[in-house]
Motif scaffolding. Sequence first.
Motif, PDB file in Angstrom:
ATOM      1  N   ARG A   1       0.849  -1.197   0.000  1.00 59.55           N
ATOM      2  CA  ARG A   1       0.000   0.000   0.000  1.00 59.55           C
ATOM      3  C   ARG A   1       0.886   1.249   0.000  1.00 59.55           C
ATOM      4  O   ARG A   1       1.830   1.336   0.779  1.00 59.55           O
ATOM      5  N   SER A   2       0.576   2.192  -0.893  1.00 58.02           N
ATOM      6  CA  SER A   2       1.414   3.395  -0.928  1.00 58.02           C
ATOM      7  C   SER A   2       0.606   4.696  -0.988  1.00 58.02           C
ATOM      8  O   SER A   2       1.104   5.759  -0.622  1.00 58.02           O
ATOM      9  N   ASN A   3      -0.646   4.609  -1.457  1.00 59.95           N
ATOM     10  CA  ASN A   3      -1.402   5.858  -1.641  1.00 59.95           C
ATOM     11  C   ASN A   3      -1.595   6.630  -0.337  1.00 59.95           C
ATOM     12  O   ASN A   3      -1.584   7.865  -0.330  1.00 59.95           O
TER      13      ASN A   3
ATOM     14  N   ILE B   1     -13.810   3.316  -5.846  1.00 59.21           N
ATOM     15  CA  ILE B   1     -14.892   4.205  -6.320  1.00 59.21           C
ATOM     16  C   ILE B   1     -15.126   4.065  -7.816  1.00 59.21           C
ATOM     17  O   ILE B   1     -15.822   4.877  -8.422  1.00 59.21           O
ATOM     18  N   SER B   2     -14.510   3.033  -8.434  1.00 59.38           N
ATOM     19  CA  SER B   2     -14.704   2.885  -9.884  1.00 59.38           C
ATOM     20  C   SER B   2     -15.917   1.987 -10.129  1.00 59.38           C
ATOM     21  O   SER B   2     -16.857   2.010  -9.344  1.00 59.38           O
ATOM     22  N   LYS B   3     -15.854   1.234 -11.218  1.00 59.01           N
ATOM     23  CA  LYS B   3     -17.044   0.459 -11.566  1.00 59.01           C
ATOM     24  C   LYS B   3     -16.897  -1.015 -11.225  1.00 59.01           C
ATOM     25  O   LYS B   3     -17.693  -1.841 -11.675  1.00 59.01           O
TER      26      LYS B   3
ATOM     27  N   LEU C   1     -16.527  -4.792  -6.576  1.00 59.36           N
ATOM     28  CA  LEU C   1     -16.263  -4.644  -5.140  1.00 59.36           C
ATOM     29  C   LEU C   1     -15.979  -3.188  -4.749  1.00 59.36           C
ATOM     30  O   LEU C   1     -15.440  -2.920  -3.681  1.00 59.36           O
ATOM     31  N   ASP C   2     -16.323  -2.263  -5.638  1.00 56.58           N
ATOM     32  CA  ASP C   2     -16.115  -0.839  -5.335  1.00 56.58           C
ATOM     33  C   ASP C   2     -17.335  -0.321  -4.562  1.00 56.58           C
ATOM     34  O   ASP C   2     -18.252   0.275  -5.125  1.00 56.58           O
ATOM     35  N   PHE C   3     -17.305  -0.542  -3.245  1.00 54.70           N
ATOM     36  CA  PHE C   3     -18.493  -0.293  -2.421  1.00 54.70           C
ATOM     37  C   PHE C   3     -18.529   1.089  -1.775  1.00 54.70           C
ATOM     38  O   PHE C   3     -19.494   1.431  -1.097  1.00 54.70           O
TER      39      PHE C   3
HETATM   40  P1  AMP Z   1      -9.166   0.670  -7.600  1.00 57.41           P
HETATM   41  O1  AMP Z   1      -9.440   2.112  -7.853  1.00 57.41           O
HETATM   42  O2  AMP Z   1      -9.543   0.254  -6.218  1.00 57.41           O
HETATM   43  O3  AMP Z   1      -9.820  -0.165  -8.654  1.00 57.41           O
HETATM   44  O4  AMP Z   1      -7.589   0.437  -7.730  1.00 57.41           O
HETATM   45  C1  AMP Z   1      -6.941   0.694  -8.958  1.00 57.41           C
HETATM   46  C2  AMP Z   1      -5.524   0.222  -8.925  1.00 57.41           C
HETATM   47  O5  AMP Z   1      -4.777   0.928  -7.942  1.00 57.41           O
HETATM   48  C3  AMP Z   1      -5.345  -1.255  -8.556  1.00 57.41           C
HETATM   49  O6  AMP Z   1      -4.303  -1.796  -9.363  1.00 57.41           O
HETATM   50  C4  AMP Z   1      -4.916  -1.203  -7.119  1.00 57.41           C
HETATM   51  O7  AMP Z   1      -4.148  -2.334  -6.747  1.00 57.41           O
HETATM   52  C5  AMP Z   1      -4.109   0.054  -7.038  1.00 57.41           C
HETATM   53  N1  AMP Z   1      -4.195   0.618  -5.698  1.00 57.41           N
HETATM   54  C6  AMP Z   1      -5.322   0.836  -5.018  1.00 57.41           C
HETATM   55  N2  AMP Z   1      -5.065   1.380  -3.813  1.00 57.41           N
HETATM   56  C7  AMP Z   1      -3.713   1.474  -3.721  1.00 57.41           C
HETATM   57  C8  AMP Z   1      -2.827   1.938  -2.697  1.00 57.41           C
HETATM   58  N3  AMP Z   1      -3.289   2.408  -1.528  1.00 57.41           N
HETATM   59  N4  AMP Z   1      -1.511   1.911  -2.934  1.00 57.41           N
HETATM   60  C9  AMP Z   1      -1.055   1.439  -4.126  1.00 57.41           C
HETATM   61  N5  AMP Z   1      -1.846   1.007  -5.109  1.00 57.41           N
HETATM   62  C10 AMP Z   1      -3.171   0.980  -4.922  1.00 57.41           C
END
Ligand code: AMP
Length: 415
Positions: A222-224, A272-274, A277-279
Amino acid sequence: MRIRLVPEKNLALPLLCKQGEGMQIPPSPEEVDQILLTQLLPDRDIACPLSKCAGRYLRESLRADRPQPPFDRVMMDGYALRASEAGLALKVLGLLRAGEAPRELPEMEAQSWEVCTGGVLPPGADAVVPYEECEREADLLCIRTSAEVRPGQYIHPCGSDLEAGAELLSPGTRLGSRELAVAASFGYGELQVRQLPRIAILSTGDELVDPTSDPLPHQIRRSNDLAIDAALALEQLHAQTREALPDERGAMLSRLEACLPDHDLLLCSGGISKGRLDFLPECLEELGFRSVFRRVQQKPGRPMAFWTRGDKRVFCFPGNPMAVLFGLHRHLLPYLRACMGAKDAFARPEQRRLHGELPPSGLTRYLPVSLQEDGSCQPRPLQNSGDFIRPLHSDGFVCIPPEHSGDQFPYIPWS
Ligand code: AMP
Ligand code: MG
């Protein structure tokens, strides 16, 4: 999914809308600026000790309680005298220290005082001659400068920088070292600034693990949340909570519910996408939040969203780490600055020249660039939307609007 006709902006384009997503075309990044300005956190001001104000924004007008400088100030170590007597052998009456109450230069001919930088000019003197230009034997002084001694030389006249009562700093000013030095000089022990919001950073994604743990081959670190935390630190803000939410509706709902009473602002990434599991959107809506926008006409970072409920705000980025980085710099930092009381937080970034041809696109695009010696920008494009390594070799990014002519674009440096 349903097909909707969108009448706004004279567009009769069919848009695919998710249930509950709203029927408007998403705002442009510039429209998001205007929207966010109407969605600031409630403005609560507090008195903050000067030593804790660095990097915050002033919420009051500061005025000078006395002139600056407050007296005719000696600007060089040396001797204070009358310029018209510089050719005479002068008697030195003694040493006047900085911080000492003023002593007169008597009207009697050929007198002087030895003076220190920062001290009060003896009333009756009208010039200071530095040591380097003097010769002294016991208490007799001769000026040996070839240049004429001018009345007023090396004197910083009382009130010449600022009159008493004048405004020093206006509301909305960022408090850096210069501003705090000035505030201290004019007797301010504390300043009115915005109260810090209580912030939670929430990451979604079951594929994510803690950066310090050993990921399994199918997991990623996790990095965000750290990128978001870094943006907060740059604004002297701090997240009270940093938590990973599961991609599971019930658990997500209860974690959000538990988090809300103690926080004013939730900063979320992913979910938050489509995807199935984007709840996050439906959980927020179930908790009574109103969606202000769900997508933005930009790339990367189209699924960027904002929700509000009373005094609470929720700012959501998609999970893609580059979308988070662009979103932080383009949207979140200006929003946080505006919430903290900055003036012109959403001012248009400076324009810079971009090298290269750009194919047309329907969205605002963000393109990493390296700054050249002449200030122009060389593109450093991403390999693909998931690439967040290449931008390490860039200085910032340009914002390329859908319709553009010329080669000048808003440039935002990485922080
Ligand atoms: P999502 O918007 O949840 O569909 O995530 C989109 C992409 O971003 C996926 O490849 C995730 O693995 C990656 N991602 C989501 N959250 C993080 C995070 N906190 N740190 C790094 N990468 C992430
Ligand atoms: Mg996800």
